[in-house]
Enzyme design. Structure first.
Site, PDB file in Angstrom:
ATOM      1  N   CYS A 126       0.815  -1.223   0.000  1.00  0.00           N
ATOM      2  CA  CYS A 126       0.000   0.000   0.000  1.00  0.00           C
ATOM      3  C   CYS A 126       0.850   1.277   0.000  1.00  0.00           C
ATOM      4  CB  CYS A 126      -0.955   0.002   1.197  1.00  0.00           C
ATOM      5  SG  CYS A 126      -0.246  -0.596   2.725  1.00  0.00           S
ATOM      6  N   HIS A 234      -2.765   6.348   4.677  1.00  0.00           N
ATOM      7  CA  HIS A 234      -1.326   6.449   4.966  1.00  0.00           C
ATOM      8  C   HIS A 234      -0.789   7.787   4.435  1.00  0.00           C
ATOM      9  CE1 HIS A 234      -1.512   2.389   6.171  1.00  0.00           C
ATOM     10  NE2 HIS A 234      -0.867   1.782   5.188  1.00  0.00           N
TER      11      HIS A 234
HETATM   12  N1  LIG Z   1      -4.815  -3.428   5.166  1.00  0.00           N
HETATM   13  C1  LIG Z   1      -4.152  -2.854   4.162  1.00  0.00           C
HETATM   14  O1  LIG Z   1      -4.054  -1.615   4.034  1.00  0.00           O
HETATM   15  C2  LIG Z   1      -3.484  -3.702   3.126  1.00  0.00           C
HETATM   16  C3  LIG Z   1      -2.994  -3.060   2.004  1.00  0.00           C
HETATM   17  C4  LIG Z   1      -2.381  -3.824   1.023  1.00  0.00           C
HETATM   18  C5  LIG Z   1      -2.291  -5.177   1.183  1.00  0.00           C
HETATM   19  N2  LIG Z   1      -2.781  -5.789   2.296  1.00  0.00           N
HETATM   20  C6  LIG Z   1      -2.663  -7.237   2.383  1.00  0.00           C
HETATM   21  O2  LIG Z   1      -3.963  -7.818   2.234  1.00  0.00           O
HETATM   22  C7  LIG Z   1      -4.049  -9.001   3.033  1.00  0.00           C
HETATM   23  C8  LIG Z   1      -5.238  -8.895   3.970  1.00  0.00           C
HETATM   24  O3  LIG Z   1      -5.072  -7.762   4.802  1.00  0.00           O
HETATM   25  P1  LIG Z   1      -6.234  -7.211   5.733  1.00  0.00           P
HETATM   26  O4  LIG Z   1      -5.744  -5.955   6.286  1.00  0.00           O
HETATM   27  O5  LIG Z   1      -7.547  -7.252   5.023  1.00  0.00           O
HETATM   28  O6  LIG Z   1      -6.246  -8.353   6.908  1.00  0.00           O
HETATM   29  P2  LIG Z   1      -7.442  -8.836   7.842  1.00  0.00           P
HETATM   30  O7  LIG Z   1      -8.395  -7.728   8.083  1.00  0.00           O
HETATM   31  O8  LIG Z   1      -6.795  -9.498   8.994  1.00  0.00           O
HETATM   32  O9  LIG Z   1      -8.207  -9.955   6.970  1.00  0.00           O
HETATM   33  C9  LIG Z   1      -7.621 -11.165   6.637  1.00  0.00           C
HETATM   34  C10 LIG Z   1      -8.525 -11.959   5.705  1.00  0.00           C
HETATM   35  O10 LIG Z   1      -7.842 -13.153   5.305  1.00  0.00           O
HETATM   36  C11 LIG Z   1      -8.644 -14.277   5.638  1.00  0.00           C
HETATM   37  N3  LIG Z   1      -7.793 -15.400   5.999  1.00  0.00           N
HETATM   38  C12 LIG Z   1      -6.895 -15.456   6.997  1.00  0.00           C
HETATM   39  N4  LIG Z   1      -6.327 -16.695   7.044  1.00  0.00           N
HETATM   40  C13 LIG Z   1      -6.904 -17.414   6.062  1.00  0.00           C
HETATM   41  C14 LIG Z   1      -6.777 -18.749   5.602  1.00  0.00           C
HETATM   42  N5  LIG Z   1      -5.916 -19.608   6.168  1.00  0.00           N
HETATM   43  N6  LIG Z   1      -7.542 -19.162   4.565  1.00  0.00           N
HETATM   44  C15 LIG Z   1      -8.414 -18.309   3.963  1.00  0.00           C
HETATM   45  N7  LIG Z   1      -8.591 -17.038   4.365  1.00  0.00           N
HETATM   46  C16 LIG Z   1      -7.845 -16.598   5.397  1.00  0.00           C
HETATM   47  C17 LIG Z   1      -9.478 -13.819   6.809  1.00  0.00           C
HETATM   48  O11 LIG Z   1     -10.607 -14.663   6.930  1.00  0.00           O
HETATM   49  P3  LIG Z   1     -11.328 -14.871   8.389  1.00  0.00           P
HETATM   50  O12 LIG Z   1     -12.188 -13.664   8.611  1.00  0.00           O
HETATM   51  O13 LIG Z   1     -12.134 -16.108   8.162  1.00  0.00           O
HETATM   52  O14 LIG Z   1     -10.249 -15.022   9.408  1.00  0.00           O
HETATM   53  C18 LIG Z   1      -9.824 -12.398   6.357  1.00  0.00           C
HETATM   54  O15 LIG Z   1     -10.837 -12.441   5.378  1.00  0.00           O
HETATM   55  C19 LIG Z   1      -2.695  -9.151   3.723  1.00  0.00           C
HETATM   56  O16 LIG Z   1      -1.899 -10.015   2.958  1.00  0.00           O
HETATM   57  C20 LIG Z   1      -2.145  -7.752   3.700  1.00  0.00           C
HETATM   58  O17 LIG Z   1      -0.749  -7.740   3.730  1.00  0.00           O
HETATM   59  C21 LIG Z   1      -3.392  -5.078   3.274  1.00  0.00           C
END
Ligand SMILES: NC(=O)c1ccc[n+]([C@@H]2O[C@H](COP(=O)([O-])OP(=O)(O)OC[C@H]3O[C@@H](n4cnc5c(N)ncnc54)[C@H](OP(=O)(O)O)[C@@H]3O)[C@@H](O)[C@H]2O)c1
Length: 329
Positions: A126, A234
């Protein structure tokens, strides 16, 4: 298109569904996927309820596109399985970004590198996306030598658990900690894990990913990434040294003419980018544009974007749109 959204229950997943709906992405069947903990739960898309399914079921349904936002380990294990089934994966995690066989794409900059053979495509970090959106047009004109960036990153960048930590602290409630320290009324010079060289993984993403996106290793970037108690958006303080000199008015015009970038810069009216104004917007906002008077050919600026939109969901959906438009899926 049969489309899978993997990580649909997460922070990015929620915005992904919103962005897909807003942009009216051509979906004939939508598969919402999350961990086993969420299988069977319901989520709405365009007013219709969908039941969350597991990863194996989603692979078996052979979607044309799967947009992953479910962490690096899930991507490492499952993206290749989708790819083998013929699905094109757009992945938001850091798992594939620096893999030399995978493309790292910001559509406004380098979507033209994509081919039908790219079955796993990486969405940049991001903080990287908003940085390169502003740097790319300036690099083309003035050629960057060195960039110093300090980030002020929101808790939404860490996911659901971190947003909950901030909310709990603000309400005076004990709860699960996403960070090693309180985040409310604090600033943590610590985003993602520490590496052997003393930098964090987030800082090294900022140093390496722009070189890959711009396909140019002739410039260098040094970063300090800091987590602050903002809910979303950010911010980045950026110093750039160019090989060639510039006029500030030209810099402003170049940035203003760049699709996806908006200049907000008027000290007379206290106009500058801020997370509360970038919230829920797709643009990257640039302001505080000024000459660095301590060094030749150098510029200071302040860059803000919504990390969940252009920093994650919007960029991924733009990649998917490019794939569809150019018949690459
Ligand atoms: N937040 C940001 O600004 C941002 C920006 C760019 C990239 N990212 C990337 O995007 C990804 C998600 O980030 P987030 O902030 O959305 O995290 P988050 O709010 O913690 O959400 C994680 C998601 O992944 C799912 N998940 C976790 N373990 C899993 C598994 N073993 N099998 C299938 N699904 C699984 C979770 O499902 P459950 O609800 O069932 O646990 C939830 O839907 C990460 O890789 C992060 O690095 C985030």
């Amino acid at each position: 298109m049969k489309v899978a959204v993997v990580g649909a229950t997460g922070m990015v997943g929620e915005v992904m569904l919103k962005v897909l709906a807003e942009r009216d992405f051509p979906i004939t069947e939508l598969l919402l996927v999350a961990s086993e903990r969420s299988v069977g739960k319901k989520l709405a898309y365009k007013g219709q309820e969908h039941t969350i399914i597991g990863l194996a079921d989603a692979v078996a349904k052979k979607p044309q596109i799967a947009i992953f936002s479910a962490g690096g380990d899930t991507s490492l294990e499952w993206a290749p399985k989708f790819a083998e089934a013929g699905t094109t994966v757009v992945d938001n995690s850091s798992a594939w970004r620096m893999d030399p066989t995978k493309k790292l794409v910001v559509p406004e900059i380098n979507a033209d590198v994509l081919t039908p053979e790219d079955k796993i495509i990486a969405n940049p970090n991001c903080s990287t996306i908003q940085l390169v959106m502003a740097l790319a047009p300036l690099h083309s004109k003035y050629k960057m030598k060195r960039v110093l960036v300090s980030t002020y990153q929101s808790v939404s960048g860490t996911g659901v658990k971190a947003v909950k930590q901030l909310e709990n602290e603000m309400a005076g409630v004990d709860g699960e900690m996403a960070y090693p320290y309180p985040i409310n009324r604090n600033a943590l010079p610590h985003c993602d894990v520490f590496l052997e060289n003393g930098y964090t993984k987030e800082e090294m993403k900022l140093a390496r990913e722009p070189q890959k996106i711009l396909d140019d290793r002739s410039f260098s970037i040094s970063a300090t990434a800091v987590r602050i108690p903002t809910a979303g958006g950010h911010s980045e303080s950026v110093n750039v040294e160019f090989e060639n000199d510039f006029e500030l008015s030209d810099v402003r015009k170049i940035l203003n003419d760049t699709p996806g970038v908006t200049v907000q810069d008027n000290p007379d009216t206290n106009t500058y980018p801020m997370p509360i104004y970038a919230h829920d917007k797709d643009e990257v906002f640039v302001g505080r544009i000024r000459r660095d008077e301590s060094q030749r050919n150098s510029l200071n600026m302040w860059i803000v974007a919504d990390n969940l939109r252009k920093g994650a969901a919007t960029n991924a959906v733009q990649i998917a749109e490019y794939l569809v438009k150019n018949k690459l899926v």
